[in-house]
Design a protein around this motif. Structure first.
Motif, PDB file in Angstrom:
ATOM      1  N   THR A 247       0.828  -1.201   0.000  1.00  0.00           N
ATOM      2  CA  THR A 247       0.000   0.000   0.000  1.00  0.00           C
ATOM      3  C   THR A 247       0.863   1.253   0.000  1.00  0.00           C
ATOM      4  O   THR A 247       2.041   1.210   0.344  1.00  0.00           O
ATOM      5  CB  THR A 247      -0.914   0.049   1.241  1.00  0.00           C
ATOM      6  OG1 THR A 247      -0.098   0.131   2.413  1.00  0.00           O
ATOM      7  CG2 THR A 247      -1.815  -1.167   1.315  1.00  0.00           C
TER       8      THR A 247
ATOM      9  N   GLU B 243       0.333   5.930   0.183  1.00  0.00           N
ATOM     10  CA  GLU B 243      -0.510   7.126   0.164  1.00  0.00           C
ATOM     11  C   GLU B 243       0.009   8.053  -0.926  1.00  0.00           C
ATOM     12  O   GLU B 243       1.212   8.239  -1.083  1.00  0.00           O
ATOM     13  CB  GLU B 243      -0.465   7.839   1.510  1.00  0.00           C
ATOM     14  CG  GLU B 243      -1.356   9.069   1.553  1.00  0.00           C
ATOM     15  CD  GLU B 243      -1.433   9.715   2.927  1.00  0.00           C
ATOM     16  OE1 GLU B 243      -2.149  10.727   3.053  1.00  0.00           O
ATOM     17  OE2 GLU B 243      -0.800   9.220   3.872  1.00  0.00           O
TER      18      GLU B 243
ATOM     19  N   ASN C  73      -2.853  -1.280  -3.297  1.00  0.00           N
ATOM     20  CA  ASN C  73      -3.821  -0.272  -2.870  1.00  0.00           C
ATOM     21  C   ASN C  73      -3.114   1.058  -2.664  1.00  0.00           C
ATOM     22  O   ASN C  73      -2.139   1.136  -1.926  1.00  0.00           O
ATOM     23  CB  ASN C  73      -4.491  -0.716  -1.566  1.00  0.00           C
ATOM     24  CG  ASN C  73      -5.451   0.310  -1.002  1.00  0.00           C
ATOM     25  OD1 ASN C  73      -5.038   1.382  -0.583  1.00  0.00           O
ATOM     26  ND2 ASN C  73      -6.726  -0.026  -0.973  1.00  0.00           N
TER      27      ASN C  73
ATOM     28  N   PHE D  11      -4.020   5.102  -1.609  1.00  0.00           N
ATOM     29  CA  PHE D  11      -5.106   5.938  -1.112  1.00  0.00           C
ATOM     30  C   PHE D  11      -4.658   7.389  -1.018  1.00  0.00           C
ATOM     31  O   PHE D  11      -3.471   7.699  -1.076  1.00  0.00           O
ATOM     32  CB  PHE D  11      -5.624   5.431   0.244  1.00  0.00           C
ATOM     33  CG  PHE D  11      -4.833   5.906   1.434  1.00  0.00           C
ATOM     34  CD1 PHE D  11      -5.288   6.975   2.190  1.00  0.00           C
ATOM     35  CD2 PHE D  11      -3.661   5.279   1.811  1.00  0.00           C
ATOM     36  CE1 PHE D  11      -4.573   7.423   3.295  1.00  0.00           C
ATOM     37  CE2 PHE D  11      -2.938   5.719   2.908  1.00  0.00           C
ATOM     38  CZ  PHE D  11      -3.392   6.790   3.657  1.00  0.00           C
TER      39      PHE D  11
ATOM     40  N   PHE E  51      -9.322   6.635  -9.102  1.00  0.00           N
ATOM     41  CA  PHE E  51      -9.614   6.575  -7.671  1.00  0.00           C
ATOM     42  C   PHE E  51     -11.129   6.585  -7.452  1.00  0.00           C
ATOM     43  O   PHE E  51     -11.868   7.188  -8.233  1.00  0.00           O
ATOM     44  CB  PHE E  51      -9.014   7.783  -6.940  1.00  0.00           C
ATOM     45  CG  PHE E  51      -7.532   7.714  -6.741  1.00  0.00           C
ATOM     46  CD1 PHE E  51      -6.991   7.114  -5.617  1.00  0.00           C
ATOM     47  CD2 PHE E  51      -6.671   8.256  -7.682  1.00  0.00           C
ATOM     48  CE1 PHE E  51      -5.622   7.056  -5.431  1.00  0.00           C
ATOM     49  CE2 PHE E  51      -5.295   8.207  -7.504  1.00  0.00           C
ATOM     50  CZ  PHE E  51      -4.769   7.603  -6.375  1.00  0.00           C
TER      51      PHE E  51
ATOM     52  N   TYR F 193     -11.760  10.517   1.600  1.00  0.00           N
ATOM     53  CA  TYR F 193     -10.754   9.487   1.378  1.00  0.00           C
ATOM     54  C   TYR F 193     -11.081   8.777   0.075  1.00  0.00           C
ATOM     55  O   TYR F 193     -12.241   8.448  -0.198  1.00  0.00           O
ATOM     56  CB  TYR F 193     -10.735   8.493   2.538  1.00  0.00           C
ATOM     57  CG  TYR F 193     -10.255   9.116   3.823  1.00  0.00           C
ATOM     58  CD1 TYR F 193      -8.917   9.037   4.171  1.00  0.00           C
ATOM     59  CD2 TYR F 193     -11.114   9.806   4.659  1.00  0.00           C
ATOM     60  CE1 TYR F 193      -8.453   9.630   5.342  1.00  0.00           C
ATOM     61  CE2 TYR F 193     -10.669  10.407   5.826  1.00  0.00           C
ATOM     62  CZ  TYR F 193      -9.336  10.313   6.161  1.00  0.00           C
ATOM     63  OH  TYR F 193      -8.881  10.909   7.302  1.00  0.00           O
TER      64      TYR F 193
ATOM     65  N   GLU G 189      -9.427   5.775  -2.908  1.00  0.00           N
ATOM     66  CA  GLU G 189      -8.454   4.708  -3.107  1.00  0.00           C
ATOM     67  C   GLU G 189      -8.554   4.149  -4.517  1.00  0.00           C
ATOM     68  O   GLU G 189      -9.564   4.328  -5.194  1.00  0.00           O
ATOM     69  CB  GLU G 189      -8.644   3.594  -2.087  1.00  0.00           C
ATOM     70  CG  GLU G 189      -9.934   2.815  -2.260  1.00  0.00           C
ATOM     71  CD  GLU G 189     -10.143   1.757  -1.190  1.00  0.00           C
ATOM     72  OE1 GLU G 189      -9.230   1.527  -0.378  1.00  0.00           O
ATOM     73  OE2 GLU G 189     -11.226   1.153  -1.184  1.00  0.00           O
TER      74      GLU G 189
END
Length: 104
Positions: free
Chosen positions: A7, A9, A44, A46, A65, A86, A88
Motif C-alpha cells: 500500500t 498514500e 492499494n 489511497f 480513484f 478518502y 483509493e
C-alpha cells in the motif's frame, strides 16, 4: 509506502495557478498508479482530499480513484469546516492499457 501490505498514500500539489485545470493532475495520478501497480507491485493506493477541492476530486476520479470514506468537518479553511474525503485505487480495478491510451 508500506511494501509488506503493498500500500501507499498519494498526494500532489499543483501550486502554480496558471498550471491548474489543464489535466496535469489527472495525468500524473494515472502515471503514478500505473507505476505503483505495474512496476512496484503495490495493490492499494489511497489519498485524502478536502471537500472544497472539486477539481482535484474530479481529476482523481478520472485517474481511477474511487471515494471510500469521509471524515466529517475535520478541516478548517476559508472560515468554515470541511469534510476530508478518502479515495483509493486498487491494482485489480486499474486498467493500465486504458491509462496509456489516454496519455497518447
Amino acid at each position: 509506502m508500506n511494501y509488506k501490505n503493498r500500500t501507499a498514500e498519494f498526494n500532489i500539489v499543483i501550486g502554480e495557478k496558471d498550471s491548474r485545470g489543464k489535466g496535469y493532475g489527472t495525468e500524473v495520478a494515472k502515471l503514478v498508479l500505473d507505476y505503483s501497480f505495474q512496476t512496484l507491485g503495490l495493490h492499494n493506493i489511497f489519498l485524502k482530499v478536502f471537500e472544497f477541492n472539486k477539481n482535484a476530486i474530479r481529476a482523481y476520479e478520472k485517474a481511477g480513484f474511487i471515494r471510500c470514506g469521509r471524515r466529517r468537518q475535520a478541516h478548517f479553511s476559508r472560515g468554515q469546516t470541511w469534510d476530508i474525503i478518502y479515495m483509493e485505487a486498487l491494482a485489480s480495478e486499474f486498467e493500465s492499457s486504458a491509462c496509456q491510451n489516454d496519455l497518447h
